[in-house]
Design a protein around this motif. Sequence first.
Motif: not given
Length: 741
Positions: A318-347
């Motif tokens: 229940a806690v993981a479910m609530v976190g996934s539909v609340t704090v996760l969208p907020a973090l993705l909105s904050l990060l934007g394209h920076r979610v791609e930061k730290g890209r591993i070159p060979f992957l």
Amino acid sequence: MRGLAARAGGWSARHRWAAVGIWVLFVVLAMGLGSAAGRVDVDKSDQLKGETHTAAKIIDDAGIKEPASETVLIQSGDGSLRASDAAFRAAVTDVMKAVDGTREATGVTSPYTTGTISKDGHSALVQFDLRGDAETAGDRVQPVLDAVAGAQKAHGTLRIEEIGGASMDKQYSDAFGNDFQRAEYSAVPVAFGILLIAFGALVAALLPVGLAITAIMATMGLMGLVSHLQPMSDTANSVMLLVGMAVGVDYCLFYLRREREEREAGRDADAALRVAAATSGRAIIVSGVTVCVAMAGMLFTGLAEFEAMGLASLMVVAVAMVGSVTVLPALLSLLGHRVEKGRIPFLRRRGRAQGPSGSRFWTAVLRGVLARPLVSVVVAAGALLAVAAPALGMKTSQLTLDQEFGNSLPIVQTYDHVNQAFPGGSEPAEVVVRAKDINAPEVRQALTDFKERAISSGASRGPVDIKLHDAQNVALVTVPLVGGSDLDKAGESLRKLRDEVRPATLGRVDGVQAPITGNVAGNQDFNDQLLGSVVPVFAFVVVFAFLLMLLSFRSLTVAITSILLNLLSVGAAYGILVAVFQHGWGASLVGAQGVGAIVTWLPLFLFVILFGLSMDYHVFVVSRIREARLRGRSTRDAIQHGVVTTAGVVTSAAVIMVAVFAIFGTLSMQSMKQMGVGLAAAVLIDATVIRGVLLPAVMALLGERNWYLPSWLRWLPDLTHDESPEPVAPTRHGEHDRLPV
């Protein structure tokens, strides 16, 4: 965009700092309050019902603190010495002096006084109790073990070994105390490594792990608070961590992969987030509620340990479910394209590598499956039924010490030596007798009769020991059971005591209670209670899962096929367990051995866990198929689109689950190996054969009947309105059919 998931995701994206702050505050408060409240663990007297519970209650009410009892076996291994020989007597005397000299033991008794000498005269037992609390005796037993080891060195021609609850706890702790911790700590880096490969970017890989860890931390705090109403345990904590890591990572993975997919399709960050909230967010809620319902099934067992595991698992989901539909969208909105930061070159970026149509591998598989759906159903279902077939001969049993640990511990060999010389001596039954006056003539006579009849009936070979507690009017009668470590034979001896000996002796005295407890009795009571709860638990989980699927997809066909496919997946996992651990087929490949039985608690536990977790993939895939169908694709094309586009995330999620569960399969205990292998095998089957072959083949055969809802069920509430409002895709040739309303 309507629907709970869409509204929650939209609010979090608009108020992102508030959403993150609320989540952090929740986690900190839960941990702080839980730590302040402390955790109440399951009491031994509450773990079981029946006679075992009654006996523990009598002892607790009487205030009797049973000490930790230990035994030293003195044995002539080659049969050259008898207990009557001078050298043997000298060894007994030295052992008694050495044990008494540690000042940790009390009540050291000679075998010549108690009569604890084997029938062949080659073995004898020195018995004593450890001072202090029995719960912590394992921490204080080492000086006694050292003293016994010294006696062994002084009398090399004899076998001198110690066994008892405290010495077992000590050896288990030394050998396996860090087993669970290593497994738990390994789960995080393993999940992170797989996510890093899946996403190819450090930040994107950290998000699911971070969400899972914070959900677990919050749940640990909540467990402390809830434990004052429903006691918890270390086992419940380990299961909670296992489930929390699996679903926490999965839910975040579903959401994150959909948001990334929409951005790669050309949508801006806000639009991609809205689509992910309405689609993957909804699938997470449906899946989470279904898993919670499945976990709640454990509350119907009446077994305190199962209730603790069920409630802890339910909370973390229940806690993981609530976190996934609340704090996760907020973090993705904050990060934007920076979610791609730290890209591993060979992957390489998986989405781009696979192209817009999804996985090339699953595209090829689906092409064959959809071309011949009937053949695919027959072959896949036939294969799974064949794998499940051994489950028809499943035998469940509590594992004995040698089955659980093999010969990896010296104390297992001591256990075998004691049982061979004194059958039942290491697993005696204990009769807890309470009377108005324990010294009344009729009660004393009944105790004597019980002692004599226990031996004459063949249930015990003796010696039967009676310990009176006059002040509490309680007597504790210890009865070694014929059968020893053979639980089937020992169970038959227990039945004789309960059904024949007790009624003819103690049962004839009015006002006398005489419940029989002990390890064998506890196993018997546990088995009886567990078997009695199988039908209600199965019925509860299946019925409520069916109703949830019916409400979530408004399709009777989807609900029925979901249940049948999940049952087939669980059956296949049972078959693998029986083949590997009961019959020993390929057991060495997983570092195990065939022990002739599946541990009693595992089938019901696996059913609840697997039935819940398998809904993760099922809901995610079927939601994507329905979404494509609503956009105007034909059912067959929607199946192709739904399975192929979700293949990457389902594969990544399954690999993580399999890896985490497989870690538990590396533990030393056979019961943990069985749990780990059973869970890993079931998830692997579920994510490949079930979701990749059977589900699309069955749906292709059913066609438009997949969306059938009879008119008499149209009154059901509509929970299907969270689908993405994206424009309908252009209709392809032959796709003029529409989803019936």
